[in-house]
Design a protein around this motif. Structure first.
Motif, PDB file in Angstrom:
ATOM      1  N   VAL A 377      38.106   2.955   0.626  1.00  0.00           N
ATOM      2  CA  VAL A 377      36.943   3.672  -0.338  1.00  0.00           C
ATOM      3  C   VAL A 377      37.684   4.292  -1.452  1.00  0.00           C
ATOM      4  CG1 VAL A 377      35.564   5.947  -0.205  1.00  0.00           C
ATOM      5  CG2 VAL A 377      35.612   4.507   1.803  1.00  0.00           C
ATOM      6  N   LEU A 378      38.847   5.113  -1.510  1.00  0.00           N
ATOM      7  CA  LEU A 378      39.675   5.604  -2.468  1.00  0.00           C
ATOM      8  C   LEU A 378      39.843   4.184  -3.417  1.00  0.00           C
ATOM      9  CD1 LEU A 378      42.207   7.989  -1.012  1.00  0.00           C
ATOM     10  CD2 LEU A 378      40.201   8.690  -2.417  1.00  0.00           C
ATOM     11  N   ARG A 379      40.188   3.322  -2.907  1.00  0.00           N
ATOM     12  CA  ARG A 379      40.441   2.234  -3.838  1.00  0.00           C
ATOM     13  C   ARG A 379      39.254   1.785  -4.709  1.00  0.00           C
ATOM     14  NH1 ARG A 379      43.238   0.332  -7.877  1.00  0.00           N
ATOM     15  NH2 ARG A 379      43.094  -1.922  -8.036  1.00  0.00           N
ATOM     16  N   GLU A 380      38.025   1.297  -4.051  1.00  0.00           N
ATOM     17  CA  GLU A 380      36.849   1.013  -4.642  1.00  0.00           C
ATOM     18  C   GLU A 380      36.212   1.980  -5.773  1.00  0.00           C
ATOM     19  OE1 GLU A 380      33.645   1.560  -1.252  1.00  0.00           O
ATOM     20  OE2 GLU A 380      34.238  -0.344  -1.482  1.00  0.00           O
ATOM     21  N   THR A 381      36.337   3.205  -5.016  1.00  0.00           N
ATOM     22  CA  THR A 381      35.891   4.340  -6.000  1.00  0.00           C
ATOM     23  C   THR A 381      36.448   4.615  -7.331  1.00  0.00           C
ATOM     24  OG1 THR A 381      36.913   6.031  -4.611  1.00  0.00           O
ATOM     25  CG2 THR A 381      34.579   5.377  -4.123  1.00  0.00           C
ATOM     26  N   GLU A 382      37.721   4.323  -7.192  1.00  0.00           N
ATOM     27  CA  GLU A 382      38.757   4.520  -8.358  1.00  0.00           C
ATOM     28  C   GLU A 382      38.463   3.377  -9.296  1.00  0.00           C
ATOM     29  OE1 GLU A 382      43.465   5.204  -9.376  1.00  0.00           O
ATOM     30  OE2 GLU A 382      42.854   5.119  -7.356  1.00  0.00           O
ATOM     31  N   LEU A 383      38.194   2.006  -8.732  1.00  0.00           N
ATOM     32  CA  LEU A 383      37.925   1.045  -9.629  1.00  0.00           C
ATOM     33  C   LEU A 383      36.898   1.129 -10.378  1.00  0.00           C
ATOM     34  CD1 LEU A 383      38.696  -2.176  -7.354  1.00  0.00           C
ATOM     35  CD2 LEU A 383      40.182  -1.410  -9.465  1.00  0.00           C
ATOM     36  N   LEU A 384      35.735   2.245  -9.919  1.00  0.00           N
ATOM     37  CA  LEU A 384      34.311   2.308 -10.603  1.00  0.00           C
ATOM     38  C   LEU A 384      34.435   3.707 -11.378  1.00  0.00           C
ATOM     39  CD1 LEU A 384      31.913   0.932  -8.129  1.00  0.00           C
ATOM     40  CD2 LEU A 384      32.794  -0.149 -10.204  1.00  0.00           C
ATOM     41  N   ALA A 385      35.666   4.670 -11.455  1.00  0.00           N
ATOM     42  CA  ALA A 385      35.899   5.566 -12.009  1.00  0.00           C
ATOM     43  C   ALA A 385      35.092   6.504 -11.615  1.00  0.00           C
ATOM     44  CB  ALA A 385      35.124   5.400 -13.446  1.00  0.00           C
ATOM     45  N   LEU A 386      34.663   6.743 -10.087  1.00  0.00           N
ATOM     46  CA  LEU A 386      34.249   7.914  -9.351  1.00  0.00           C
ATOM     47  C   LEU A 386      35.503   8.641  -8.670  1.00  0.00           C
ATOM     48  CD1 LEU A 386      31.790   5.571  -7.219  1.00  0.00           C
ATOM     49  CD2 LEU A 386      31.380   7.008  -9.347  1.00  0.00           C
ATOM     50  N   THR A 387      36.474   8.283  -8.682  1.00  0.00           N
ATOM     51  CA  THR A 387      37.896   9.023  -8.373  1.00  0.00           C
ATOM     52  C   THR A 387      38.692   8.578  -9.126  1.00  0.00           C
ATOM     53  OG1 THR A 387      38.560   7.518  -6.700  1.00  0.00           O
ATOM     54  CG2 THR A 387      37.143   9.146  -5.868  1.00  0.00           C
ATOM     55  N   ASP A 388      39.685   9.656  -9.259  1.00  0.00           N
ATOM     56  CA  ASP A 388      41.015   9.352 -10.297  1.00  0.00           C
ATOM     57  C   ASP A 388      42.211   9.975  -9.554  1.00  0.00           C
ATOM     58  OD1 ASP A 388      42.516   8.540 -12.204  1.00  0.00           O
ATOM     59  OD2 ASP A 388      42.380  10.403 -13.320  1.00  0.00           O
ATOM     60  N   ARG A 389      43.135   9.136  -8.793  1.00  0.00           N
ATOM     61  CA  ARG A 389      44.345   9.512  -8.155  1.00  0.00           C
ATOM     62  C   ARG A 389      43.874  10.654  -7.378  1.00  0.00           C
ATOM     63  NH1 ARG A 389      47.539   9.312 -13.590  1.00  0.00           N
ATOM     64  NH2 ARG A 389      45.465   9.419 -14.462  1.00  0.00           N
ATOM     65  N   GLY A 390      43.001  10.620  -6.285  1.00  0.00           N
ATOM     66  CA  GLY A 390      42.896  11.583  -5.304  1.00  0.00           C
ATOM     67  C   GLY A 390      41.962  12.633  -5.664  1.00  0.00           C
TER      68      GLY A 390
END
Length: 719
Positions: A377-390
Motif C-alpha cells: 500500500v505504501l508503494r502504490e500510494t507513493e507512486l500516486l503522490a498520496l504518500t511521501d516517505r511514510g
C-alpha cells in the motif's frame, strides 16, 4: 434485554448532555426521526443500532470483549452472557500484571461508545448479542464447557509506528504517475492479444514492464488504473485504447492526477503484493477485467477483505501521526495496522519472516500478511503522490476524507505537480519544459508546436512550419504578432530571431486561398436585399456571407435557413420539394430545446428541531408505572418497553393514531416500522388496521414505541 436497557439508562442518567453528545457522535442512526423522548428509549435505540461486527473492533477491543463474554458465560452458567463481575474481568485480563487500570478503562470506554460493553458499579454489562461475535470465547465451546482460562492478557497498549521527521511533502511526485500512464496509453495504441478468459497473459504484463522500465507489480498497477478509467479496454479479442484518450490528454494535469486517485479507490486488488506461488509464474492467467480471478501472481481478496479496506486501514494509521512526522516502514508500522483491523490479516509475528500463502485443499486463500500489505500500500500510494516517505500528502488526506470529492482532490493535486508556467525556446526552434507544463502553457504548446520527447522530468517540443500553419488554421485572420507575443510571454529567454522569421514567413503565405463549406446558397435578385439579409439581427445565427453582389452562403442546411427567413418576415423560394424540405428540417435541424430552469423547491415550515445538545439535555427519566389497564397489560407482555412506550402504544390503540415501532426480528436484528391504526389480534400481537406492517409483531420483541406527530405537532390518526 430489559435489564440491559435499565443498566444503560442509569449510565446515561449519570452523564451530562455534552458527554451524551460525545457518546453519540459516531452513531448518526440514533438521531433519526422520530427521536427518543426518554432515557429509556435512548438506551433501547442505542442497543438496537449497535454495530455487531468484529470488523469494527480493534485488537484491544476484541480481546476485552471476548474475555468479558467468557467471564459472563462462566458466571451465569448456560444462560446468555449479559453481565460479569468487574474484578473477575480485571483479573482475567491481567490488570496489575503488566496491564494498567488506565488501559482497562480506556478499552472499556471505547466499547461503551459502541454500546457493546459498559460499566455499572462493580459489574460490566454486555450487549445481549455479544456472544454472536464470539461463539467459542477463549476456546470455550457451548457443548463441552471447558473451565475458564486462568488469564487472557489484554494487549498492554495500542502499538504506535516509529516516528521520524518528515523529509518531503510530495511536491512534484505526481508527474511520474502521469508519465507512466501516458506510456501505457502509448503502448496500447497498437492492439495487444487478449486471453480467452479475459485479461492479459503474464508474458504481456512483463513486456509492458519493460516498456515502462518499472517492476512487474508497478506495471500491473498502471494497467489496472488505465482500465478503471476506461482508457484501455478489450474489444474483439484485443486490448486497445478507447476513444476517451484524446480527451484525457487534453485534461489539465491536476485533474488527471485527481482522476487517478479516484480510480485507485476502485482497483480491487493490491498489485504490489509479491507473487504467491513461484511454480505458477509461467502460467497464463487474467490480470485485469471485470471478472478476474487472481490466483497466481496477485492476492485473491474476498468482499470482506477488499483492497479498498486494506488501503484505508493503512492510510488511517498514517493519518494519526503527529504533524511533521513520518512512519518508518517496519514491524512497528505493521503492528499498528494489525492492531487497528486484526480481522483483515492473519496472525502476525514480527520476529518471523512472512510465509508465502498457499491455498488450502478447498482452494481458499488465507488472510494476507500485514507486513506485505503495508509495504504494498505504501508503494502504490507513493507512486500516486498520496504518500511521501511514510507520511500523507495533501492529496492523500483529501483522498482519505472523501475519494469522491473531485474539487478537493484537484486542489490538493496542484501541490503534487511541479507545474511550469514558462519554457525555454532555443534558436533551433526547440522548446524545453523542465517539468509538467501548466494548462495555459500546455495549450499553447499543443496548438503551436510538435511534441518530440516526454519523460518524468522534461518535455521537448519543436516549432515547425506545419505547427505554425496549424495554429493559424484554427484561428483564421489572427495577426502573427499575437502568436509571437504569446511565445515571448511563455519564454524564459528573449524570443530567438529565427523563431520570429519562421512565424512571420508562415503567416505571410497563409490564407491566400480560402476553402469554405457552404451548406446553403441564397440567390438574391436585389443587391440591396442581399446586404440587408447579411446585416439582419434576427438572421445572425445563419452566418451569412457574400460570395458576390447577389449570392449569399450559409454553412447551415436549407431547412433551418428557410425556417429562419420565414420567421423574419421574408418569403423565400426553395428548390426542394415540400416533402424533401420537411425531411431536411427533421434531419438537419440544429436547434436544441431550451433548458428549463426550475425554481428551488419551497421548504415546508414545521416544528423547530432542537440541537443535539439541547435535545439530549431535555430527555427525562422514564415513568415508573404505566397509566391505565391496557398500558399495564402491554407492560407485562413487553419486557423491553418502558412505561412511556406502553402509554404511547395504549393511547394509539385506543385512538387509532400512528406510531413508530422498533423491534427485534426472529433473526435477532433491529428493525423499525410505522404502524397506522395499530391494534392487537387474538394472539395479542401488534398488527395494523391498514395491513401495512411486515407481519404481526409479538409484544415481547418490541423495544421502542414513539408517537408520530403531523406537521402541526399532533399525533397522526390512522386511516
Amino acid at each position: 434485554m430489559k435489564d440491559q436497557i435499565r443498566s444503560l439508562q442509569r449510565l446515561l442518567a449519570a452523564l451530562s448532555s455534552r458527554e451524551r453528545a460525545a457518546l453519540l457522535a459516531a452513531r448518526p442512526a440514533v438521531l433519526q426521526q422520530p427521536r427518543p423522548r426518554t432515557l429509556h428509549q435512548l438506551a433501547a435505540r442505542l442497543l438496537g443500532t449497535a454495530s455487531l461486527s468484529r470488523s469494527a473492533l480493534n485488537l484491544g477491543e476484541q480481546q476485552f470483549l471476548e474475555a468479558a463474554v467468557a467471564a459472563a458465560d462462566h458466571a451465569r452458567g448456560p444462560g446468555l452472557p449479559f453481565v460479569c463481575g468487574r474484578r473477575d474481568l480485571e483479573q482475567l485480563l491481567g490488570v496489575g500484571r503488566g496491564v494498567t487500570a488506565d488501559r482497562f478503562a480506556e478499552v472499556l470506554r471505547s466499547l461503551t461508545a459502541l454500546t457493546l460493553a459498559w460499566p455499572d458499579g462493580d459489574r460490566v454489562w454486555l450487549h445481549p448479542d455479544a456472544t454472536v461475535l464470539f461463539p467459542t470465547a477463549l476456546g470455550r465451546s457451548a457443548h463441552g464447557r471447558p473451565p475458564l482460562p486462568a488469564a487472557a492478557p489484554l494487549v498492554v497498549a495500542a502499538p504506535t509506528p516509529e516516528f521520524r521527521p518528515a523529509t518531503g511533502d510530495g511536491h512534484g511526485s505526481g508527474a511520474a504517475a502521469l508519465h507512466f500512464l501516458d506510456k501505457v496509453l502509448g503502448a496500447f495504441t497498437e492492439p495487444w492479444p487478449a486471453l480467452k478468459q479475459g485479461g492479459l497473459s503474464v508474458r504481456d504484463v512483463r513486456r509492458l514492464a519493460r516498456i515502462l522500465h518499472c517492476p512487474e507489480q508497478e506495471s500491473r498497477l498502471w494497467l489496472h488504473l488505465a482500465v478503471t478509467l476506461d482508457l484501455v479496454t478489450e474489444r474483439h479479442g484485443r486490448w486497445i485504447c478507447t476513444e476517451r484518450v484524446p480527451g484525457w490528454l487534453r485534461t489539465p494535469p491536476a485533474d488527471r492526477l485527481a482522476y487517478l486517485a479516484v480510480a485507485l479507490a476502485d482497483v480491487q486488488i493490491l498489485p504490489g503484493l509479491p507473487t504467491q506461488d513461484p511454480k505458477l509464474l509461467n502460467q497464463s492467467f487474467a490480470t485485469t477485467g471485470p471478472s478476474t480471478h487472481y490466483n497466481a501472481a496477485t492476492l485473491r481478496l474476498s468482499a470482506n477483505y477488499s483492497a479498498a479496506t486494506l488501503r484505508r486501514t493503512v492510510l488511517d494509521v498514517l493519518a494519526e501521526l503527529p504533524a511533521g512526522q513520518a512512519a518508518d516502514d517496519g514491524p512497528a508500522l505493521a503492528a499498528a495496522v494489525h492492531y487497528r483491523a486484526p480481522h483483515l490479516f492473519g496472525p502476525y509475528d514480527p520476529t518471523k519472516p512472512p510465509v508465502p500463502p498457499r491455498p488450502d485443499p478447498y482452494g481458499h486463500w488465507p488472510k494476507p500478511n500485514v507486513a506485505e500489505v503495508t509495504a504494498a500500500v505504501l508503494r502504490e500510494t507513493e507512486l500516486l503522490a498520496l504518500t511521501d516517505r511514510g507520511t500523507l500528502t495533501d492529496l492523500g488526506r483529501a483522498f482519505r476524507r472523501d475519494p469522491g470529492d473531485h474539487a478537493a482532490l484537484r486542489a490538493a493535486a496542484e501541490a503534487a505537480l511541479p507545474l511550469q508556467e514558462k519554457a525555454t525556446i532555443l534558436a533551433d526552434h526547440t522548446v524545453l519544459v523542465p517539468g509538467t507544463p501548466s494548462p495555459a502553457l500546455a495549450e499553447l504548446l499543443r496548438d503551436a508546436c510538435d511534441l518530440e520527447f516526454r519523460d518524468v522530468r522534461t518535455e521537448t517540443h519543436r516549432i515547425t512550419p506545419g505547427s505554425v500553419r496549424a495554429y493559424f488554421d484554427q484561428r483564421p485572420g489572427t495577426d502573427p504578432q499575437q502568436l509571437l507575443d504569446a511565445l515571448s510571454t511563455r519564454s524564459t529567454t528573449p524570443l530567438p530571431q529565427t523563431v520570429t522569421y519562421l512565424v512571420r514567413d508562415t503567416a505571410a503565405r497563409h490564407g491566400h486561398i480560402t476553402v469554405a463549406k457552404a451548406g446553403t446558397v441564397l440567390d438574391v435578385r436585389d443587391p440591396v436585399l442581399a446586404t440587408e439579409l447579411v446585416h439582419h439581427r434576427d438572421l445572425a445565427h445563419l452566418m451569412l456571407r457574400q460570395a458576390g453582389p447577389t449570392v449569399l452562403l450559409s454553412p447551415l442546411q436549407q431547412g433551418p435557413v428557410l425556417e429562419a427567413l420565414r420567421a423574419a418576415g421574408y418569403a423565400p423560394n426553395s428548390e426542394l420539394k415540400p416533402s424533401a424540405a420537411r425531411a431536411a428540417d427533421r434531419s438537419e435541424a440544429m436547434y436544441e430545446l431550451p433548458q428549463l430552469l426550475l425554481p428551488p423547491p419551497r421548504r415546508r415550515r414545521g416544528p423547530g428541531v432542537a440541537a443535539p445538545g439541547e435535545w439530549l439535555a431535555d430527555l427525562s427519566v422514564d415513568e415508573h408505572e404505566p397509566v391505565g389497564e391496557l398500558a399495564r397489560f402491554i407492560y407485562n407482555r413487553a419486557p423491553s418497553l418502558g412505561a412511556n412506550d406502553c402509554n404511547v402504544l395504549a393511547t394509539a390503540l385506543g385512538a387509532g393514531t400512528t406510531v413508530h415501532v422498533e423491534y427485534r426480528t426472529p433473526a435477532r436484528t433491529h428493525a423499525s416500522v410505522t404502524v397506522r391504526g395499530p391494534r392487537l389480534d387474538h394472539a395479542d400481537r401488534l398488527t395494523s388496521a391498514a395491513g401495512r406492517t411486515p407481519l404481526p409483531l409479538s409484544l415481547s420483541g418490541l423495544q421502542l414505541v414513539l408517537a408520530v406527530p403531523d406537521g402541526r405537532g399532533r399525533p397522526v390518526r390512522g386511516k
